[in-house]
Design a protein around this motif. Structure first.
Motif, PDB file in Angstrom:
ATOM      1  N   TRP A 135       0.786  -1.222   0.000  1.00 42.70           N
ATOM      2  CA  TRP A 135       0.000   0.000   0.000  1.00 42.70           C
ATOM      3  C   TRP A 135       0.830   1.289   0.000  1.00 42.70           C
ATOM      4  O   TRP A 135       0.269   2.389  -0.097  1.00 42.70           O
ATOM      5  CB  TRP A 135      -0.943   0.004   1.208  1.00 42.70           C
ATOM      6  CG  TRP A 135      -0.325  -0.351   2.525  1.00 42.70           C
ATOM      7  CD1 TRP A 135      -0.197  -1.602   3.059  1.00 42.70           C
ATOM      8  CD2 TRP A 135       0.254   0.538   3.483  1.00 42.70           C
ATOM      9  NE1 TRP A 135       0.436  -1.547   4.290  1.00 42.70           N
ATOM     10  CE2 TRP A 135       0.718  -0.253   4.576  1.00 42.70           C
ATOM     11  CE3 TRP A 135       0.415   1.922   3.527  1.00 42.70           C
ATOM     12  CZ2 TRP A 135       1.339   0.308   5.687  1.00 42.70           C
ATOM     13  CZ3 TRP A 135       1.038   2.471   4.645  1.00 42.70           C
ATOM     14  CH2 TRP A 135       1.487   1.676   5.704  1.00 42.70           C
ATOM     15  N   HIS A 136       2.155   1.185   0.062  1.00 39.95           N
ATOM     16  CA  HIS A 136       2.984   2.398   0.050  1.00 39.95           C
ATOM     17  C   HIS A 136       3.094   3.034  -1.331  1.00 39.95           C
ATOM     18  O   HIS A 136       3.549   4.174  -1.451  1.00 39.95           O
ATOM     19  CB  HIS A 136       4.377   2.089   0.579  1.00 39.95           C
ATOM     20  CG  HIS A 136       4.403   1.839   2.049  1.00 39.95           C
ATOM     21  ND1 HIS A 136       4.486   2.851   2.976  1.00 39.95           N
ATOM     22  CD2 HIS A 136       4.330   0.680   2.763  1.00 39.95           C
ATOM     23  CE1 HIS A 136       4.482   2.334   4.193  1.00 39.95           C
ATOM     24  NE2 HIS A 136       4.386   1.020   4.094  1.00 39.95           N
ATOM     25  N   GLN A 137       2.722   2.296  -2.365  1.00 44.39           N
ATOM     26  CA  GLN A 137       2.676   2.851  -3.727  1.00 44.39           C
ATOM     27  C   GLN A 137       1.397   2.355  -4.385  1.00 44.39           C
ATOM     28  O   GLN A 137       0.743   1.447  -3.877  1.00 44.39           O
ATOM     29  CB  GLN A 137       3.873   2.413  -4.568  1.00 44.39           C
ATOM     30  CG  GLN A 137       5.240   2.643  -3.952  1.00 44.39           C
ATOM     31  CD  GLN A 137       5.743   1.438  -3.184  1.00 44.39           C
ATOM     32  OE1 GLN A 137       5.353   0.307  -3.451  1.00 44.39           O
ATOM     33  NE2 GLN A 137       6.622   1.684  -2.220  1.00 44.39           N
ATOM     34  N   GLY A 138       1.060   2.934  -5.530  1.00 42.25           N
ATOM     35  CA  GLY A 138      -0.105   2.436  -6.253  1.00 42.25           C
ATOM     36  C   GLY A 138      -0.659   3.421  -7.253  1.00 42.25           C
ATOM     37  O   GLY A 138      -0.036   4.436  -7.580  1.00 42.25           O
ATOM     38  N   ALA A 139      -1.858   3.104  -7.717  1.00 40.49           N
ATOM     39  CA  ALA A 139      -2.522   3.908  -8.743  1.00 40.49           C
ATOM     40  C   ALA A 139      -3.803   4.508  -8.176  1.00 40.49           C
ATOM     41  O   ALA A 139      -4.326   4.061  -7.156  1.00 40.49           O
ATOM     42  CB  ALA A 139      -2.843   3.039  -9.959  1.00 40.49           C
ATOM     43  N   PHE A 140      -4.320   5.525  -8.858  1.00 45.40           N
ATOM     44  CA  PHE A 140      -5.602   6.126  -8.521  1.00 45.40           C
ATOM     45  C   PHE A 140      -6.661   5.684  -9.529  1.00 45.40           C
ATOM     46  O   PHE A 140      -6.366   5.514 -10.714  1.00 45.40           O
ATOM     47  CB  PHE A 140      -5.531   7.655  -8.602  1.00 45.40           C
ATOM     48  CG  PHE A 140      -4.626   8.297  -7.595  1.00 45.40           C
ATOM     49  CD1 PHE A 140      -4.846   8.144  -6.232  1.00 45.40           C
ATOM     50  CD2 PHE A 140      -3.553   9.079  -8.008  1.00 45.40           C
ATOM     51  CE1 PHE A 140      -4.021   8.762  -5.298  1.00 45.40           C
ATOM     52  CE2 PHE A 140      -2.728   9.706  -7.091  1.00 45.40           C
ATOM     53  CZ  PHE A 140      -2.962   9.536  -5.734  1.00 45.40           C
ATOM     54  N   ASP A 141      -7.906   5.521  -9.049  1.00 48.12           N
ATOM     55  CA  ASP A 141      -8.999   5.388 -10.000  1.00 48.12           C
ATOM     56  C   ASP A 141      -9.583   6.774 -10.239  1.00 48.12           C
ATOM     57  O   ASP A 141      -8.988   7.793  -9.855  1.00 48.12           O
ATOM     58  CB  ASP A 141     -10.049   4.379  -9.511  1.00 48.12           C
ATOM     59  CG  ASP A 141     -10.822   4.855  -8.289  1.00 48.12           C
ATOM     60  OD1 ASP A 141     -10.632   6.015  -7.850  1.00 48.12           O
ATOM     61  OD2 ASP A 141     -11.622   4.067  -7.752  1.00 48.12           O
ATOM     62  N   GLU A 142     -10.766   6.846 -10.879  1.00 46.82           N
ATOM     63  CA  GLU A 142     -11.322   8.142 -11.270  1.00 46.82           C
ATOM     64  C   GLU A 142     -11.661   9.031 -10.083  1.00 46.82           C
ATOM     65  O   GLU A 142     -11.717  10.252 -10.209  1.00 46.82           O
ATOM     66  CB  GLU A 142     -12.564   7.937 -12.153  1.00 46.82           C
ATOM     67  CG  GLU A 142     -13.790   7.366 -11.444  1.00 46.82           C
ATOM     68  CD  GLU A 142     -13.700   5.863 -11.187  1.00 46.82           C
ATOM     69  OE1 GLU A 142     -14.567   5.340 -10.460  1.00 46.82           O
ATOM     70  OE2 GLU A 142     -12.756   5.233 -11.715  1.00 46.82           O
ATOM     71  N   ARG A 143     -11.903   8.476  -8.905  1.00 40.34           N
ATOM     72  CA  ARG A 143     -12.213   9.268  -7.722  1.00 40.34           C
ATOM     73  C   ARG A 143     -11.051   9.251  -6.722  1.00 40.34           C
ATOM     74  O   ARG A 143     -11.203   9.531  -5.554  1.00 40.34           O
ATOM     75  CB  ARG A 143     -13.516   8.732  -7.080  1.00 40.34           C
ATOM     76  CG  ARG A 143     -14.069   9.505  -5.915  1.00 40.34           C
ATOM     77  CD  ARG A 143     -13.997  11.007  -6.059  1.00 40.34           C
ATOM     78  NE  ARG A 143     -14.933  11.551  -7.009  1.00 40.34           N
ATOM     79  CZ  ARG A 143     -15.012  12.842  -7.310  1.00 40.34           C
ATOM     80  NH1 ARG A 143     -14.184  13.701  -6.747  1.00 40.34           N
ATOM     81  NH2 ARG A 143     -15.876  13.263  -8.195  1.00 40.34           N
ATOM     82  N   MET A 144      -9.870   8.951  -7.222  1.00 37.32           N
ATOM     83  CA  MET A 144      -8.642   8.929  -6.431  1.00 37.32           C
ATOM     84  C   MET A 144      -8.682   7.922  -5.291  1.00 37.32           C
ATOM     85  O   MET A 144      -8.039   8.121  -4.259  1.00 37.32           O
ATOM     86  CB  MET A 144      -8.286  10.331  -5.909  1.00 37.32           C
ATOM     87  CG  MET A 144      -7.871  11.287  -6.995  1.00 37.32           C
ATOM     88  SD  MET A 144      -7.070  12.797  -6.373  1.00 37.32           S
ATOM     89  CE  MET A 144      -5.400  12.192  -6.064  1.00 37.32           C
ATOM     90  N   ARG A 145      -9.441   6.837  -5.460  1.00 38.32           N
ATOM     91  CA  ARG A 145      -9.286   5.730  -4.532  1.00 38.32           C
ATOM     92  C   ARG A 145      -7.955   5.060  -4.816  1.00 38.32           C
ATOM     93  O   ARG A 145      -7.529   4.964  -5.958  1.00 38.32           O
ATOM     94  CB  ARG A 145     -10.448   4.745  -4.679  1.00 38.32           C
ATOM     95  CG  ARG A 145     -11.739   5.243  -4.064  1.00 38.32           C
ATOM     96  CD  ARG A 145     -12.892   4.330  -4.357  1.00 38.32           C
ATOM     97  NE  ARG A 145     -13.227   4.338  -5.770  1.00 38.32           N
ATOM     98  CZ  ARG A 145     -14.437   4.051  -6.246  1.00 38.32           C
ATOM     99  NH1 ARG A 145     -15.413   3.709  -5.430  1.00 38.32           N
ATOM    100  NH2 ARG A 145     -14.665   4.074  -7.551  1.00 38.32           N
TER     101      ARG A 145
END
Length: 334
Positions: A135-145
């Motif tokens: 969880w220290h890195q990752g991507a955003f979806d359209e609502r920045m989840r």
């Protein structure tokens, strides 16, 4: 010429962990040029330790805050202080982080560090259980989840990420010139996500998987073990009043972050706060003070009130006062 790197550590009342972090920074195979330690008003002997280590090591510079300004305020203060000295990179971490001896070397010799379009680097973060904390890195979806990477990502030499935590984020000087400093008003949680989201707008963020950092917060948010009984299920979802000062703060900051980067959505924000309050009422200590805290932070998140964070010591006093006037009710069945 080798790039100049400043490490920035933020600490509050965790002397033993701080010492392990500083010793690990001093032992890097690729030396750090300066280590800035921001102390947020500790009273557990941390300041005495820092005075001693700074006297022994010229590269250790202590930045004192007379009050607890939170992780967000600490990183803003530390980056501002180091930035004025004009380093090439700024390597950020909390006091519960311990970089492996070659962590900085792995970052600096990576192909990503040589790319002008890469504005920030980080390494893989491991828990004390020796498992990667995805969880220290990752991507955003359209609502920045936030969507954590799968284990396959960590099999590559490096991968692109939309955000990174301040457990080992290494940021280029020119990038800070363009986006400014972290949101000090966040106090705690999501300041790193918001800041690195800003960075991702001007360049690429890369995770160099051969660089390792141990994170000693004692929590593995990626754990997949399922509760074995109804009681265990309720216990795993408890929302004790004592921790709500930071959970409410994190929700406020998340909503503000989304507003900054995706535009205002008050109804969506109201639904998030309503869901959180429902969970507090179902699984937490049903206190009026907790409800009013979330109402207050909702108003701040949507711009009806100026940001004003309840400090953990003040929250503890608030709960102690409420304990004297009413008993706490638990949502956990026995």
């Amino acid at each position: 010429m080798s790039p100049r790197v400043a490490a920035i550590v933020v600490s509050y009342n965790r002397r033993a962990l701080l010492q392990e972090c500083v010793e690990a920074l001093l032992a890097q195979t690729r030396p750090v040029d300066t280590i800035y330690v921001v102390d947020n008003g500790s009273n557990d002997g941390s300041r005495e330790y820092l005075a001693s280590v700074a006297a022994q090591h010229a590269k250790v510079s202590v930045v004192l805050s007379e009050s607890n300004i939170g992780g967000a305020g600490g990183f803003a203060k530390g980056i501002t202080t180091a930035f004025a000295k004009g380093f090439d990179w700024y390597w950020l971490m909390d006091d519960d982080a311990e970089p492996m001896p070659d962590a900085l070397e792995k970052l600096m010799v990576s192909e990503d560090a040589a790319r002008a379009d890469v504005v920030a680097l980080c390494g893989s973060v491991w828990g004390i259980d020796r498992r990667v904390q995805f969880w220290h890195q990752g991507a955003f979806d359209e609502r920045m989840r936030l969507i954590a990477p799968t284990p396959e990502y960590h099999k590559a030499a490096s991968f692109k990420t939309d955000y990174m935590s301040f457990v080992g984020a290494c940021i280029r000087h020119e990038a800070i010139q363009r986006v400014g400093f972290p949101a000090h008003e966040y106090f705690v949680w999501n300041d790193d996500v918001e800041y690195t989201a800003r960075l991702s707008r001007i360049g690429e963020l890369r995770c160099v998987t051969s660089s390792h950092m141990t994170h000693k917060d004692g929590e593995n948010r990626d754990a997949t073990d399922r509760p074995r009984s109804l009681h265990d299920w309720f216990e795993s979802r408890r929302m004790p009043a004592a921790t709500q000062w930071k959970h409410a703060c994190g929700l406020r900051n998340y909503v503000d972050m989304v507003f900054r980067h995706r535009g205002r959505a008050p109804l969506w924000a109201a639904s998030l706060f309503a869901k959180r309050l429902a969970r507090v009422l179902l699984f937490g200590d049903r206190r009026f003070s907790v409800i009013m805290l979330y109402v207050r932070y909702f108003q701040q998140a949507v711009g009806q009130r100026k940001f004003d964070t309840v400090r953990p010591t003040d929250w503890k006093r608030t709960l102690a006062k409420s304990d004297r006037t009413q008993p706490a009710a638990s949502g956990v069945p026995r």
